[in-house]
Design a protein around this motif. Structure first.
Motif, short mmCIF file in Angstrom:
data_model
loop_
_atom_site.label_atom_id
_atom_site.label_comp_id
_atom_site.label_asym_id
_atom_site.label_seq_id
_atom_site.Cartn_x
_atom_site.Cartn_y
_atom_site.Cartn_z
N LEU A 40 4.77 30.97 -16.65
CA LEU A 40 5.40 30.19 -16.92
C LEU A 40 6.76 29.39 -16.50
N CYS A 41 7.85 30.31 -17.34
CA CYS A 41 8.92 29.89 -17.17
C CYS A 41 9.69 29.05 -15.59
N SER A 42 9.04 30.35 -15.07
CA SER A 42 9.34 30.09 -13.63
C SER A 42 8.88 28.71 -12.97
N THR A 43 7.15 28.68 -13.19
CA THR A 43 7.05 27.50 -12.62
C THR A 43 7.26 26.22 -13.14
N SER A 45 10.27 25.82 -14.35
CA SER A 45 11.99 25.45 -13.81
C SER A 45 12.42 24.68 -12.78
N VAL A 46 10.83 25.13 -11.99
CA VAL A 46 11.27 24.66 -10.91
C VAL A 46 11.50 22.92 -10.29
N PRO A 47 10.66 22.21 -11.03
CA PRO A 47 10.70 20.88 -10.83
C PRO A 47 11.51 20.51 -11.45
N ILE A 48 12.03 21.09 -12.98
CA ILE A 48 13.14 20.36 -13.49
C ILE A 48 14.16 20.30 -13.11
N PHE A 49 15.15 22.23 -12.50
CA PHE A 49 16.15 22.19 -11.82
C PHE A 49 16.94 21.86 -10.72
N ALA A 50 15.31 21.15 -9.58
CA ALA A 50 15.78 20.58 -8.40
C ALA A 50 16.02 19.56 -8.40
N LYS A 51 15.30 18.88 -9.86
CA LYS A 51 15.89 17.31 -9.49
C LYS A 51 17.41 17.11 -10.15
N LEU A 52 17.81 18.08 -10.80
CA LEU A 52 18.83 18.23 -11.25
C LEU A 52 20.31 18.56 -10.70
N GLN A 92 10.73 43.49 -25.44
CA GLN A 92 11.72 43.54 -24.95
C GLN A 92 11.66 42.69 -23.59
N LEU A 93 10.47 44.07 -23.06
CA LEU A 93 10.17 44.00 -21.23
C LEU A 93 10.12 41.67 -21.13
N ILE A 94 8.95 42.07 -21.71
CA ILE A 94 8.79 39.80 -22.35
C ILE A 94 9.26 39.10 -21.95
N LEU A 95 10.07 39.41 -23.00
CA LEU A 95 11.36 38.48 -22.93
C LEU A 95 12.57 38.12 -22.21
N PHE A 96 12.35 39.24 -21.56
CA PHE A 96 13.48 39.23 -20.57
C PHE A 96 12.79 38.83 -19.02
N ARG A 97 11.82 39.19 -18.95
CA ARG A 97 10.58 38.75 -17.47
C ARG A 97 10.34 37.43 -17.75
N ALA A 98 10.79 37.17 -19.19
CA ALA A 98 9.99 35.22 -18.55
C ALA A 98 11.85 34.48 -19.04
N MET A 99 13.14 35.08 -19.03
CA MET A 99 14.14 34.27 -18.77
C MET A 99 14.26 34.96 -17.33
N GLN A 100 14.05 36.04 -16.98
CA GLN A 100 14.27 36.07 -15.21
C GLN A 100 13.44 35.18 -14.39
N GLY A 101 11.80 34.89 -14.68
CA GLY A 101 11.36 33.25 -14.44
C GLY A 101 11.88 32.66 -14.26
N LEU A 102 12.80 32.01 -15.02
CA LEU A 102 14.06 30.64 -15.70
C LEU A 102 15.34 30.80 -13.88
N VAL A 202 2.41 24.47 -20.09
CA VAL A 202 2.77 25.95 -21.20
C VAL A 202 1.50 25.78 -21.30
N PRO A 203 0.70 24.65 -22.12
CA PRO A 203 -0.67 25.05 -22.63
C PRO A 203 -1.49 25.33 -21.48
N LEU A 204 -1.50 24.54 -20.15
CA LEU A 204 -2.08 24.72 -18.95
C LEU A 204 -2.06 25.91 -18.77
N LEU A 205 -1.26 26.56 -18.06
CA LEU A 205 -0.96 27.57 -17.07
C LEU A 205 -1.55 29.19 -18.66
N LEU A 206 -1.23 28.76 -20.04
CA LEU A 206 -1.89 29.42 -21.15
C LEU A 206 -2.81 29.54 -21.07
N ALA A 207 -4.02 28.22 -21.88
CA ALA A 207 -5.60 27.80 -21.13
C ALA A 207 -5.90 28.93 -20.18
#
Length: 513
Positions: A40-43, A45-52, A92-102, A202-207
């Motif tokens: 979720l988080c890696s998908t 962050s890719v377009p957002i930070f590429a544009k920045l 804890q692991l799920i939260l840190f993996r989300a941060m790692q994905g960003l 996010v809703p698309l990937l969760l669905a």
């Protein structure tokens, strides 16, 4: 390359350690979220930070992503030991993996864009192939390294191994990577675009993640898909009004970019459908052990690595990406057709031939779309254009896995429950409702069935029925992938071939450290 290798190794190494992680943190009910949170988080962050990075420059974003990845790797390795957080070890692991994905999304989104900054269009394919080869290298050696670290040291070492590689990458980037300060751009952040894109993706990937568990008609899946579609409309509207849109819609007026976006989306569906479900075919239908099936995927990944290198040389020498795109799509199609013809009597040599053929074809295709997009996009939108290829491939892989998973489970349930022995305890049969989980829960099933009369024989009968029930659904998956690849081959035949020039690429400013 160090940054790419860092992100790629993390994903392949950790997958091997997941059963041990689940056992250690008592989180079997939440184990899919370890990978879902990262995805979720890696998908996003890719377009957002590429544009920045198009607006503010790439160096500090890439440095920040690498540093964040190292920090979150250390946190993942320490999951379960932070009682002060108020979360149990698995959360804890799920939260840190989300941060790692960003952080991982930042690194992957920018690494391929930077190739476009540094090298001429004719040379880009060569270096895109080298970078893509890092993924293949990680796919081949990552699982073995992950298994060894898990068995000989600890599952925590699969995260800590990122630290030395990451520190070297950070030092090298800080010391030697040039900082190009973009000129001629409006430094305005498209906040409406950022928010609506997040609320769409996010809703698309969760669905799509929950489809295999709850089905397409589930209220939660339908609600999330409806929200995603409405937010897609809001995002498109926001981009038409933004002074500096996050994903400039004008890019897609260029036929090459729009066709490449469709192509990479279709490639994501076919490629990840194969990678995810081929091991299931080998385990469930051919009876190969889980460890052996992981080793058997090596020819496919080696084919991808060789294909990416060959593509790079072809684009450099021919100054053209079209030859590689047509050859790659035809080979991938041939490989998918070979997969679709497989059944319970298929020999391992036939699987090997199909893997090498499809892997080499996909390897030829992976760099092509990025090279074509970078060649067609204005330099000031290089980050956004390159990120679109990575973004659409990621979305395609998620869509493919969800649709194929739903198709597989529907067929599997119909056949399996019709062939299950009469008089079987309902809870025993229910354990077989998800074939994707069977390799992980086999020890628990053997213990449970040992308490039943003739339990060992019953368990063997059920496992035999699993192979029969899986076969039809898997054949449909490979057949649909073959049809998609045929369509991709036709589309690539019409892809405009703009010659790739040599010489230095345009730059916004002279580099400064």
């Amino acid at each position: 390359m160090l940054a790419v290798l860092l992100a790629a190794l993390d994903q392949t190494i950790v997958g091997t350690a997941e059963p041990r992680i689940i056992a250690s943190l008592s989180g079997f009910d939440r184990y899919p979220w370890v990978s879902t949170a990262y995805l979720l988080c890696s998908t996003i962050s890719v377009p957002i930070f590429a544009k920045l990075s198009d607006i503010y420059g790439r160096k500090w974003f890439l440095l920040g992503g690498s540093a964040g990845f190292v920090l979150t790797s250390a946190l993942c390795g320490a999951a379960g030991k932070m009682g002060f957080s108020g979360l149990d070890g698995m959360n804890q692991l799920i939260l840190f993996r989300a941060m790692q994905g960003l952080s991982g999304g930042v690194m992957m989104g920018l690494a391929f864009t930077i190739v476009g900054d540094i090298f001429s269009p004719a040379e880009r394919g060569k270096y895109q192939g080298v970078f893509s080869g890092a993924w293949g290298f990680a796919s081949v050696f990552g699982p073995t390294l992950g298994g060894w670290l898990t068995d000989q040291v600890s599952w925590r070492a699969t995260f800590y191994v990122n630290l030395p590689v990451g520190v070297v990458a950070i030092i090298a980037l800080y010391s030697y990577f040039p900082y190009w300060h973009p000129t001629g751009v409006r430094r305005h952040i498209d906040w409406a675009g950022v928010v609506t894109l997040i609320l769409c993706v996010v809703p698309l990937l969760l669905a799509l993640t929950w489809v295999t568990d709850y089905g397409w008609s589930s209220p939660r899946v339908e609600l999330l898909l409806a929200l995603s579609v409405s937010m897609l409309g809001a995002f498109l509207y926001a981009e038409t009004k933004a002074r500096e849109p996050m994903i400039p819609l004008s890019l897609f007026r260029e036929p090459i970019i729009s066709m490449c976006s469709i192509g990479v989306f279709v490639l994501g569906i076919g490629m990840f459908g194969t990678i995810i479900y081929l091991p299931l075919f080998m385990q469930g239908v051919m009876g190969v052990t889980a460890t052996r099936s992981g080793n058997l995927l090596t020819p496919l990944m080696l084919g991808v690595v060789v294909g990416t290198f060959v593509c790079g040389q072809m684009t450099l020498r021919l100054r053209s990406y079209k030859t590689a795109s047509i050859a790659g799509s035809l080979l991938a199609t041939a490989g998918m057709i070979l997969f679709a013809r497989m059944d319970a009597s298929t020999q391992r040599t036939d699987v090997l031939l199909a893997m090498i053929t499809s892997g080499f074809g996909m390897g030829l295709l992976i760099p092509v779309y990025t090279v074509a997009v970078q060649n067609a996009a204005p330099h000031r939108h290089m980050g956004a254009a390159t990120a679109s290829a990575t973004f659409f491939r990621s979305i395609g892989s998620t869509v493919g896995v969800a649709i194929f998973g739903s198709l597989l489970l529907t067929n599997y349930h119909r056949v399996f429950f019709n062939t299950a022995p009469r008089g079987m305890p309902q809870d025993a049969i229910a354990a077989f409702s998800n074939p994707l989980l069977l390799p992980q829960i086999r020890p628990q099933l053997e213990t449970a069935f040992s308490r039943l009369d003739n339990g060992t024989h019953l368990l063997q009968t059920l496992y035999a029925n699993v192979g029969t029930a899986l076969l039809g659904g898997l054949q449909w998956i490979f057949l649909i992938s073959a049809i998609l690849m045929i369509g991709l081959s036709i589309m690539n035949a019409f892809l405009k071939d703009v010659p790739l020039r040599h010489g230095p690429p345009p730059s916004s400013d002279p580099p400064a450290h």
